[in-house]
Scaffold this motif. Structure first.
Motif, short mmCIF file in Angstrom:
data_model
loop_
_atom_site.label_atom_id
_atom_site.label_comp_id
_atom_site.label_asym_id
_atom_site.label_seq_id
_atom_site.Cartn_x
_atom_site.Cartn_y
_atom_site.Cartn_z
N GLU A 132 0.85 -1.18 0.00
CA GLU A 132 0.00 0.00 0.00
C GLU A 132 0.89 1.24 0.00
O GLU A 132 2.06 1.18 0.40
CB GLU A 132 -0.91 0.00 1.23
N LEU A 184 -1.05 4.56 -10.92
CA LEU A 184 -1.10 5.88 -10.30
C LEU A 184 -0.42 6.94 -11.17
O LEU A 184 -0.04 8.00 -10.68
CB LEU A 184 -0.45 5.84 -8.91
N GLU A 211 -5.35 6.43 -4.15
CA GLU A 211 -5.34 4.99 -3.97
C GLU A 211 -6.63 4.51 -3.32
O GLU A 211 -7.23 3.52 -3.73
CB GLU A 211 -4.14 4.58 -3.12
#
Length: 346
Positions: A132, A184, A211
């Protein structure tokens, strides 16, 4: 003991744990170890025993016993925060200050280019991958903090200081953005397109929001699709809502071919323009009527997925078609659990 308590040394302090940190000196982690140790010693008011702000008094001094007690406690903290093969070499020092100076001399080297190079390699190679964004950012931040310990430059205050801090921020920003995953790219492009560039903290917060937004959208798309009662296959419900059923729409069957679809009765096998429920059965010969009835009953109502033998068996159970297109009643009703005639007795 009573004398020590009267001099300000509490029983709790004497009995406190001699292990003050989980970062044990192993010869390669002096920076982390020293920061952790100094934090605890400073918090317990004993920093003066390793930087000599509290000098050693003479034996005749009435404060000597208190000093010696505190000095021994600090030495024990240092010894117990080292690996065994390292701590053995420092057991015979007389003061905490001498022990601290010896450790620094042996393991601290701000000019060690190999350690700086190792951190730079890690920063160059680190990527988000399956992590993450928060986890990936924290890994970078640890390396940045280690690297900061090696910077000896003192830029003072004012314009030069601000320029140097902006330079460091931009370097961290580039490293952070370079390691992000490809999905991203959009938010990465937005950040790089700003002038001036945002701080690394602002950039991290924006990427983290992106995200989380993507995870919510992906979670929605992973919900199971609706299943049609006829085909038991997933349907694109969003397309049907936006466009509606088209009269000439065709559905793909299991063999890969397409068949007409009726928007009136929602069945395959014919189109709305030829739907018998709207226009009735055509007045043709008996053969055509029989064929139409079979087509409507078997192919449309049942969405045929049966073999020819299974269909023939089903016809025997229900009865055989008559010349008027209806089913005769000579079928074997005992084969059913329940049997109720239609309201019009057909």
């Amino acid at each position: 003991m009573t004398q020590n308590i009267n001099q300000g040394i509490t029983q709790g302090e004497i009995n406190s744990s001699l292990i003050i940190t989980n970062h044990r000196l192993n010869g390669k982690n002096f920076l982390q170890w020293s920061q952790s140790v100094l934090m605890v010693i400073r918090g317990r008011g004993k920093l003066g025993y390793i930087n000599r702000e509290i000098p050693r008094p003479t034996i005749a001094d009435p404060t000597y016993a208190t000093w010696e007690l505190n000095n021994s406690i600090v030495m024990a903290w240092l010894i117990n925060s080292m690996e065994g093969h390292i701590s053995r070499t420092y057991l015979f020092f007389k003061t905490a200050k001498d022990m601290w100076d010896a450790v620094k001399e042996k393991y601290l080297d701000f000019g060690n280019a190999s350690q700086i190079f190792e951190i730079k390699i890690k920063l160059k190679d680190i990527r988000q991958g399956s992590l993450e964004v928060t986890h990936y950012y924290n890994n970078l931040k640890i390396l940045w903090q280690e690297l900061d310990m090696y910077y000896e430059a003192v830029w003072g205050e004012g314009l030069e200081h601000n320029r140097f801090m902006t330079h460091l921020n931009n370097e961290c920003l580039y490293e952070f953005l370079a390691g992000l995953n490809r999905e991203l790219d959009e938010v990465r492009g937005r950040i790089l397109g700003r002038s001036p560039l945002p701080t690394i903290g602002e950039a991290f917060a924006e990427v983290r929001r992106e995200e989380k937004s993507r995870l919510v959208m992906m979670g929605d798309s992973k919900e199971p699709k609706l299943m049609t009662p006829i085909s038991n296959r997933p349907t694109e419900s969003f397309a049907l809502i936006s466009k509606g059923p088209q009269p000439q729409k065709h559905a793909r069957n299991d063999s890969g071919s397409t068949r007409p679809w009726c928007s009136h009765c929602n069945r395959v096998g014919h189109t709305k323009e030829k739907c018998f429920k709207l226009y009735g059965y055509p007045e043709k010969n008996q053969k055509d009527n029989k064929t139409a009835m079979l087509s409507s009953t078997t192919a449309d109502d049942l969405d045929v997925r049966l073999t020819k033998t299974q269909l023939e068996t089903l016809h025997k159970i229900l009865g055989t078609p008559t010349t008027h297109g209806s089913l005769a009643t000579q079928g074997d009703s005992t084969l059913f659990h329940t049997y109720t005639p239609c309201h019009n007795k057909s």
